[in-house]
Design a protein around this motif. Structure first.
Motif, mmCIF file in Angstrom:
data_model
loop_
_atom_site.group_PDB
_atom_site.id
_atom_site.type_symbol
_atom_site.label_atom_id
_atom_site.label_comp_id
_atom_site.label_asym_id
_atom_site.label_seq_id
_atom_site.Cartn_x
_atom_site.Cartn_y
_atom_site.Cartn_z
ATOM 1 N N THR B 14 0.831 -1.202 0.000
ATOM 2 C CA THR B 14 0.000 0.000 0.000
ATOM 3 C C THR B 14 0.867 1.254 0.000
ATOM 4 O O THR B 14 0.612 2.202 -0.748
ATOM 5 N N LEU B 15 1.910 1.254 0.844
ATOM 6 C CA LEU B 15 2.767 2.434 0.938
ATOM 7 C C LEU B 15 3.465 2.716 -0.374
ATOM 8 O O LEU B 15 3.569 3.867 -0.801
ATOM 9 N N VAL B 16 3.947 1.654 -1.042
ATOM 10 C CA VAL B 16 4.633 1.853 -2.327
ATOM 11 C C VAL B 16 3.663 2.442 -3.343
ATOM 12 O O VAL B 16 3.989 3.400 -4.057
ATOM 13 N N ILE B 17 2.430 1.906 -3.373
ATOM 14 C CA ILE B 17 1.441 2.414 -4.329
ATOM 15 C C ILE B 17 1.137 3.884 -4.051
ATOM 16 O O ILE B 17 1.147 4.721 -4.959
ATOM 17 N N ILE B 18 0.904 4.208 -2.772
ATOM 18 C CA ILE B 18 0.576 5.596 -2.434
ATOM 19 C C ILE B 18 1.707 6.535 -2.817
ATOM 20 O O ILE B 18 1.491 7.571 -3.451
ATOM 21 N N SER B 19 2.958 6.148 -2.468
ATOM 22 C CA SER B 19 4.069 7.053 -2.751
ATOM 23 C C SER B 19 4.252 7.202 -4.259
ATOM 24 O O SER B 19 4.542 8.289 -4.752
ATOM 25 N N PHE B 20 4.029 6.109 -5.029
ATOM 26 C CA PHE B 20 4.178 6.218 -6.480
ATOM 27 C C PHE B 20 3.107 7.132 -7.066
ATOM 28 O O PHE B 20 3.403 7.986 -7.894
ATOM 29 N N LEU B 21 1.862 6.948 -6.607
ATOM 30 C CA LEU B 21 0.774 7.773 -7.133
ATOM 31 C C LEU B 21 1.011 9.242 -6.840
ATOM 32 O O LEU B 21 0.834 10.094 -7.713
ATOM 33 N N SER B 22 1.444 9.543 -5.606
ATOM 34 C CA SER B 22 1.647 10.956 -5.290
ATOM 35 C C SER B 22 2.834 11.493 -6.080
ATOM 36 O O SER B 22 2.817 12.629 -6.546
ATOM 37 N N PHE B 23 3.854 10.656 -6.284
ATOM 38 C CA PHE B 23 5.010 11.085 -7.075
ATOM 39 C C PHE B 23 4.582 11.394 -8.501
ATOM 40 O O PHE B 23 4.929 12.428 -9.069
ATOM 41 N N LEU B 24 3.775 10.480 -9.061
ATOM 42 C CA LEU B 24 3.275 10.640 -10.427
ATOM 43 C C LEU B 24 2.467 11.930 -10.534
ATOM 44 O O LEU B 24 2.662 12.726 -11.453
ATOM 45 N N ALA B 25 1.569 12.142 -9.546
ATOM 46 C CA ALA B 25 0.705 13.313 -9.588
ATOM 47 C C ALA B 25 1.534 14.592 -9.598
ATOM 48 O O ALA B 25 1.282 15.503 -10.383
ATOM 49 N N PHE B 26 2.543 14.653 -8.718
ATOM 50 C CA PHE B 26 3.321 15.877 -8.625
ATOM 51 C C PHE B 26 4.206 16.078 -9.842
ATOM 52 O O PHE B 26 4.555 17.207 -10.176
ATOM 53 N N SER B 27 4.587 14.981 -10.532
ATOM 54 C CA SER B 27 5.442 15.171 -11.700
ATOM 55 C C SER B 27 4.618 15.579 -12.916
ATOM 56 O O SER B 27 5.161 16.003 -13.928
ATOM 57 N N LEU B 28 3.284 15.448 -12.821
ATOM 58 C CA LEU B 28 2.436 15.828 -13.951
ATOM 59 C C LEU B 28 2.083 17.309 -13.939
ATOM 60 O O LEU B 28 1.609 17.848 -14.928
ATOM 61 N N ILE B 29 2.292 17.980 -12.777
ATOM 62 C CA ILE B 29 1.910 19.386 -12.694
ATOM 63 C C ILE B 29 2.778 20.217 -13.621
ATOM 64 O O ILE B 29 3.989 20.047 -13.644
ATOM 65 N N PRO B 30 2.158 21.132 -14.376
ATOM 66 C CA PRO B 30 2.979 22.040 -15.176
ATOM 67 C C PRO B 30 3.821 22.916 -14.253
ATOM 68 O O PRO B 30 3.349 23.357 -13.199
ATOM 69 N N GLY B 31 5.056 23.173 -14.646
ATOM 70 C CA GLY B 31 5.934 23.971 -13.799
ATOM 71 C C GLY B 31 6.617 23.083 -12.785
ATOM 72 O O GLY B 31 6.099 22.850 -11.705
#
Lengths: 262, 311
Positions: B14-31
């Motif tokens: 669960t922790l790996v999935i959560i950290s990956f999802l949040s990492f993915l989300a933040f890398s998608l933000i413009p800027g």
């Protein structure tokens, strides 16, 4: 048996009605324009011309509370519609058909439900940015799991009952059974969770706007007004009381009504 | 034992999935971080050079693996607003948030048990009604409004403490522990109300069961029936509720830290979001997610230990 008067319901509905009235009137009419500044009448105490006084820019607090209440209402309604709409759909479909989709979605649901809604909403807003529409999206997504869970467990029970089998024998399709047979039967449960969801949505919206992650300046929002009022607690305590008590009246009213249903 | 191993396994996944999802989300933000740290008027070439240096133009999964490896060694990168290591910033903010959370949990446990039992002697009697009304109000009040009210009464009217007068634990331990009491009350009250209501309903429901009648029939005193028979059965769902509350307390402290101007994790999170300091946001999100998931796993394990039927 003597019929007892249900004070919970009476007081609850009265409180909701009062705030709703304030919000509805606020959509069309406010005593002063909510964003109009008046330097001559800064930080005034409550009086006949300004029921709740004025704020640091001379804006009429009563007008701002009215508009803030309608904003809060509108956001909360949208949030519940998004959450309940998607949540009911997901819950009903996964429970009725089962299979691997059910397993995957329920896992996601469990993980999301484990997080406090404010924390999740903050994460979403951190990604998509603040603003009214973004807040509705963020809170709407956050509210999906609670509805999914309730609907799913209800549908699981209902689909084994005789009336569903009967409908199947009569040749009703799956979609027809779900929408016209099962859904009306889970309505009472859904109604309660809608009210609980609405109360949570009001609280979350106020909290997010208080943190500056919701409704943006200069539009009035009850949560934002509270965070602005905090700096003037010393000389204008009524500034904080007006929006705070309005939120409290709404959430308390909703709480009283739901506690009676449960 | 097998159960614990299985739970720990799913915890890590669960922790790996959560950290990956949040990492993915933040890398998608413009800027990205390069734009954020160089500001608006940096040239395209400068930004590209910094991106190269920070490794931002590699594929996301490579970046994530890299981030995860350093995170496991306690390195969460560098804050773009303070230009300090993220882990250093987070560790400095921890004492306030943890103390606040522990205080709140203690208040919840100390208040909700007696308060929950108060009305159960005579359900729907006068005492029960008073407690019900109190808990209704407690559940409805937003934590930040309560915080503001407490500030007003205790800070301004009674002048018992200095508004916004937070002191660090190193500088003045006594002042630190005293200051955090009121914020903890603001965090705890709505949760206390929910818990009180929950305990009350559970006890009233249990008292209707046959085993309670049997216990009374055997000549046990009312107090003994309550403590030795009813409470034991009420404890299991209550422990699960308490673990869920711990997560809520964490979320509540984010808001309340803002009200009382406490430099804790919550305030750091909010300022980092407004300053687009994503390394810090990412670290705190993962950190809080860890705390929540670990608490839930502990609750599952405790539940399994307490209830012989699940074993």
């Amino acid at each position: 048996m003597k019929k007892r008067i249900n004070y919970n319901l009476i007081i609850g509905y009265t409180l909701i009605f009062l705030v709703l009235l304030l919000a509805l009137v606020g959509l069309f009419y406010t005593p002063y324009p909510a964003n109009e500044m008046n330097v001559l009448e800064k930080n005034q105490a409550p009086s006949l011309s300004h029921f709740f006084g004025t704020d640091q820019f001379g804006r009429d607090i009563f007008s701002r509370v009215m508009e803030g209440a309608s904003t809060s209402f509108l956001i909360a309604v949208c949030v519940v519609l998004v959450g309940a709409g998607i949540g009911t759909l997901a819950g009903a479909v996964t429970a009725y058909f089962g299979g691997w989709l059910d397993a995957v979605l329920m896992r996601v649901n469990d993980v999301m439900a484990a997080f406090p809604s404010v924390l999740l909403a903050i994460c979403f807003v951190a990604v998509i940015g603040p603003g009214t529409y973004n807040l509705i999206c963020a809170l709407g997504i956050v509210f999906i799991p609670s509805f999914t869970r309730v609907v799913r467990s209800e549908v699981l029970v209902q689909k084994e009952l005789d009336y569903v089998r009967n409908a199947k024998l009569m040749g009703a399709g799956n979609l027809r059974i779900l929408v016209f047979h099962i859904l009306p039967n889970i309505r009472p449960v859904l109604k309660t969770s809608l009210l609980v969801g609405f109360q949570n949505a009001v609280l979350s919206e106020a909290g997010m706007s208080y943190l500056g992650l919701g409704v943006t300046q200069p539009d009035p929002s009850l949560g934002r007004m509270l965070s602005e009022a905090q700096g003037y607690l010393w000389n204008a305590p009524w500034y904080a009381l007006a929006p705070g008590l309005t939120i409290l009246a709404l959430t308390l009213g909703l709480g009283l009504v739901t506690s009676d249903k449960a | 034992m097998k159960f614990i191993i299985k739970k720990t396994g799913s915890l890590i996944i669960t922790l790996v999935i959560i950290s990956f999802l949040s990492f993915l989300a933040f890398s998608l933000i413009p800027g990205d971080a390069a734009v954020a740290s160089l500001g608006m008027d940096a040239t395209e070439a400068d930004i590209n050079a910094l991106r190269e240096e920070l490794g931002l133009n590699r594929p996301v999964h490579v970046q994530y693996a890299d981030w995860l490896l350093s995170a496991l060694q306690g390195d969460f990168g560098v804050s773009t607003q303070y230009h300090l290591p993220v882990s250093e910033l987070v560790v400095k903010r921890l004492p306030a948030t943890i103390t606040l959370a522990v205080y709140s949990m203690v208040i919840i446990i100390l208040v909700s048990f007696p308060a929950g039992l108060l009305g159960t002697r005579k359900p729907n009697g006068a005492m029960d009604t008073v407690m019900t009304v109190l808990s209704q109000v407690g559940m409805a009040v937003p934590q930040f409004f309560l915080g503001i009210l407490l500030t007003f009464f205790f800070g301004i009217v009674l002048d018992w403490f200095t508004v916004g007068g937070y002191v660090g634990v190193q500088e003045n331990p006594a002042g630190f522990f005293r200051f955090l009491v009121l914020p903890a009350v603001a965090v705890a009250v709505p949760k206390c109300a929910t818990m009180t209501r929950y305990i009350r309903n559970a006890v009233v429901a249990q008292k209707k069961q046959d085993y309670v009648r049997t216990a009374r029939g055997k000549g046990n005193s009312e107090k003994r029936v309550l403590l030795q028979h009813v409470l034991v059965n009420v404890m299991m769902p209550v422990v699960t509720m308490l673990a869920m509350m711990a997560a809520d307390v964490l979320a509540g402290s984010i808001v309340v830290e803002q009200v009382f101007n406490i430099p804790g994790l919550g305030r750091l999170l909010i300022t980092s979001i407004s300053n687009r300091d994503y390394p810090v946001v990412q670290a705190i999100v993962v950190y809080m997610a860890c705390a929540v998931v670990i608490m839930n796993t502990l609750a599952d394990i405790a539940y399994q230990k307490l209830d012989p039927r699940v074993r």
